[in-house]
Write a protein that holds these residues in place. Structure first.
Motif, PDB file in Angstrom:
ATOM      1  N   GLU A  29       0.848  -1.188   0.000  1.00 53.66           N
ATOM      2  CA  GLU A  29       0.000   0.000   0.000  1.00 53.66           C
ATOM      3  C   GLU A  29       0.886   1.242   0.000  1.00 53.66           C
ATOM      4  OE1 GLU A  29      -4.244   0.624   1.955  1.00 53.66           O
ATOM      5  OE2 GLU A  29      -2.661   0.296   3.406  1.00 53.66           O
ATOM      6  N   GLU A  30       0.677   2.108  -0.964  1.00 55.82           N
ATOM      7  CA  GLU A  30       1.551   3.266  -1.168  1.00 55.82           C
ATOM      8  C   GLU A  30       1.416   4.334  -0.096  1.00 55.82           C
ATOM      9  OE1 GLU A  30       3.921   3.737  -3.542  1.00 55.82           O
ATOM     10  OE2 GLU A  30       3.558   1.657  -4.082  1.00 55.82           O
ATOM     11  N   HIS A  31       0.183   4.638   0.305  1.00 52.17           N
ATOM     12  CA  HIS A  31      -0.046   5.753   1.215  1.00 52.17           C
ATOM     13  C   HIS A  31      -0.659   5.268   2.521  1.00 52.17           C
ATOM     14  CE1 HIS A  31       0.819   8.468  -2.086  1.00 52.17           C
ATOM     15  NE2 HIS A  31      -0.009   7.757  -2.834  1.00 52.17           N
ATOM     16  N   PRO A  32      -0.080   5.664   3.640  1.00 49.32           N
ATOM     17  CA  PRO A  32      -0.677   5.297   4.930  1.00 49.32           C
ATOM     18  C   PRO A  32      -1.952   6.097   5.171  1.00 49.32           C
ATOM     19  CG  PRO A  32       1.266   6.665   5.258  1.00 49.32           C
ATOM     20  CD  PRO A  32       1.162   6.410   3.784  1.00 49.32           C
ATOM     21  N   TYR A  33      -2.844   5.544   5.994  1.00 49.17           N
ATOM     22  CA  TYR A  33      -4.128   6.171   6.283  1.00 49.17           C
ATOM     23  C   TYR A  33      -4.348   6.236   7.777  1.00 49.17           C
ATOM     24  CZ  TYR A  33      -5.126   5.027   1.422  1.00 49.17           C
ATOM     25  OH  TYR A  33      -5.069   4.938   0.064  1.00 49.17           O
TER      26      TYR A  33
ATOM     27  N   TYR B  81      -8.075  -7.833  11.851  1.00 51.50           N
ATOM     28  CA  TYR B  81      -7.691  -8.684  10.724  1.00 51.50           C
ATOM     29  C   TYR B  81      -7.246 -10.043  11.241  1.00 51.50           C
ATOM     30  CZ  TYR B  81      -7.642  -4.336   8.128  1.00 51.50           C
ATOM     31  OH  TYR B  81      -8.003  -3.147   7.550  1.00 51.50           O
ATOM     32  N   TYR B  82      -7.649 -11.088  10.521  1.00 55.17           N
ATOM     33  CA  TYR B  82      -7.243 -12.467  10.805  1.00 55.17           C
ATOM     34  C   TYR B  82      -6.637 -13.003   9.517  1.00 55.17           C
ATOM     35  CZ  TYR B  82      -7.738 -17.511  11.638  1.00 55.17           C
ATOM     36  OH  TYR B  82      -7.500 -18.857  11.781  1.00 55.17           O
TER      37      TYR B  82
ATOM     38  N   ILE C 159       2.176  -7.882   6.289  1.00 59.68           N
ATOM     39  CA  ILE C 159       2.913  -6.975   7.163  1.00 59.68           C
ATOM     40  C   ILE C 159       2.056  -5.718   7.345  1.00 59.68           C
ATOM     41  CG2 ILE C 159       4.974  -5.572   7.466  1.00 59.68           C
ATOM     42  CD1 ILE C 159       6.468  -7.635   5.725  1.00 59.68           C
ATOM     43  N   PHE C 160       1.761  -5.396   8.597  1.00 57.46           N
ATOM     44  CA  PHE C 160       1.039  -4.174   8.941  1.00 57.46           C
ATOM     45  C   PHE C 160       2.032  -3.178   9.521  1.00 57.46           C
ATOM     46  CE2 PHE C 160      -2.363  -7.207   8.887  1.00 57.46           C
ATOM     47  CZ  PHE C 160      -3.468  -6.494   8.468  1.00 57.46           C
ATOM     48  N   TYR C 161       1.880  -1.920   9.150  1.00 60.79           N
ATOM     49  CA  TYR C 161       2.659  -0.836   9.729  1.00 60.79           C
ATOM     50  C   TYR C 161       1.690   0.050  10.497  1.00 60.79           C
ATOM     51  CZ  TYR C 161       6.176  -2.357   6.382  1.00 60.79           C
ATOM     52  OH  TYR C 161       7.073  -3.110   5.664  1.00 60.79           O
ATOM     53  N   LEU C 162       1.878   0.132  11.814  1.00 61.73           N
ATOM     54  CA  LEU C 162       1.056   0.991  12.663  1.00 61.73           C
ATOM     55  C   LEU C 162       1.955   2.064  13.247  1.00 61.73           C
ATOM     56  CD1 LEU C 162      -0.988  -1.724  14.603  1.00 61.73           C
ATOM     57  CD2 LEU C 162      -1.564  -0.602  12.446  1.00 61.73           C
ATOM     58  N   ASN C 163       1.709   3.306  12.859  1.00 64.60           N
ATOM     59  CA  ASN C 163       2.589   4.413  13.264  1.00 64.60           C
ATOM     60  C   ASN C 163       4.052   4.059  12.986  1.00 64.60           C
ATOM     61  OD1 ASN C 163       0.463   6.012  14.051  1.00 64.60           O
ATOM     62  ND2 ASN C 163       0.644   5.503  16.218  1.00 64.60           N
ATOM     63  N   ASN C 164       4.297   3.498  11.809  1.00 60.88           N
ATOM     64  CA  ASN C 164       5.625   3.104  11.325  1.00 60.88           C
ATOM     65  C   ASN C 164       6.245   1.919  12.059  1.00 60.88           C
ATOM     66  OD1 ASN C 164       5.794   5.013   9.204  1.00 60.88           O
ATOM     67  ND2 ASN C 164       6.301   6.590  10.700  1.00 60.88           N
TER      68      ASN C 164
ATOM     69  N   GLN D 243      -0.807   1.095   7.229  1.00 61.39           N
ATOM     70  CA  GLN D 243      -0.763   0.588   5.865  1.00 61.39           C
ATOM     71  C   GLN D 243      -0.325  -0.866   5.943  1.00 61.39           C
ATOM     72  OE1 GLN D 243       2.966   3.311   5.182  1.00 61.39           O
ATOM     73  NE2 GLN D 243       2.542   2.254   3.267  1.00 61.39           N
ATOM     74  N   TRP D 244      -0.427  -1.579   4.823  1.00 61.44           N
ATOM     75  CA  TRP D 244      -0.086  -2.997   4.840  1.00 61.44           C
ATOM     76  C   TRP D 244       0.553  -3.428   3.541  1.00 61.44           C
ATOM     77  CZ3 TRP D 244      -5.386  -6.028   4.882  1.00 61.44           C
ATOM     78  CH2 TRP D 244      -6.210  -5.550   3.880  1.00 61.44           C
ATOM     79  N   GLU D 245       1.138  -4.632   3.591  1.00 64.01           N
ATOM     80  CA  GLU D 245       1.737  -5.193   2.385  1.00 64.01           C
ATOM     81  C   GLU D 245       1.706  -6.717   2.451  1.00 64.01           C
ATOM     82  OE1 GLU D 245       6.181  -5.436   1.906  1.00 64.01           O
ATOM     83  OE2 GLU D 245       6.129  -4.006   3.570  1.00 64.01           O
TER      84      GLU D 245
END
Length: 181
Positions: free
Chosen positions: A116-120, A128-129, A136-141, A161-163
């Motif tokens: 995902e290009e842009h964080p929200y 999420y399960y 990979i989830f990014y929460l506050n980087n 964001q995620w990937e």
């Protein structure tokens, strides 16, 4: 159809937002928002869009008629997939249909090597399960690598964001509030 001003006030109260907080988020004056909620002022589409963004809902919510039919069971053959303009993920709605629904359960398929290009960030919460693969989830980087069977649950106000790091698809069960699609 329930009046738009009633829907705005109901959603704002449900989300524990004050008129001042709504004013700060939308850039609309406190007095104007108060008039809107009382139904004493008209509302432009651009102002309604600012309000719907602050409430974390799609603007179409205000134009949908209350549903007269209710569906509680969603058969596998009835799951319809869709994508958004913001990503390559494939979403399948898993929900029934009834008035005042609060949850948005979805099966999400992430294509190989999707990032995902842009964080929200927005109001609400997300769960999420991981059904298949890895995500990979990014929460506050902060990086969180999840594998099949792992879960993550967080307030949507965190920048996220995620990937999918794999060469194959990964899929997740997603349950979010508020309803966003």
């Amino acid at each position: 159809m329930e009046e738009i001003h009633n829907r705005i006030k109901s959603l704002r109260v449900e989300r524990n937002l004050t008129l001042k907080e709504m004013s700060d988020q939308t850039g609309l004056s406190l007095s104007f928002l108060s008039q809107i909620e009382r139904g004493t002022s008209s509302l432009s589409i651009s102002s309604l869009k600012k309000i719907s963004d602050a409430l974390g809902i799609h603007i179409n919510y205000f134009f949908e008629e209350e549903q007269e039919t209710q569906t509680f069971v969603m058969r596998a053959d009835d799951h319809h997939s869709f994508t958004t303009t913001k990503g390559s993920q494939i979403y399948s709605r898993l929900t029934g249909t009834f008035n005042n629904r609060r949850l948005e359960p979805l099966k999400v398929t992430l294509p190989p090597r999707m990032h995902e290009e842009h964080p929200y960030s927005h109001s609400g919460e997300e769960f999420y399960y991981v059904l298949d693969g890895e995500v990979i989830f990014y929460l506050n980087n902060e990086k969180h690598h999840l594998y099949e069977g792992d879960t993550i649950h967080f307030p949507s106000s965190l920048i996220h964001q995620w990937e999918n790091p794999l060469e194959t698809e990964s899929s997740v069960l997603s349950i979010v509030t508020p309803i966003i699609f």
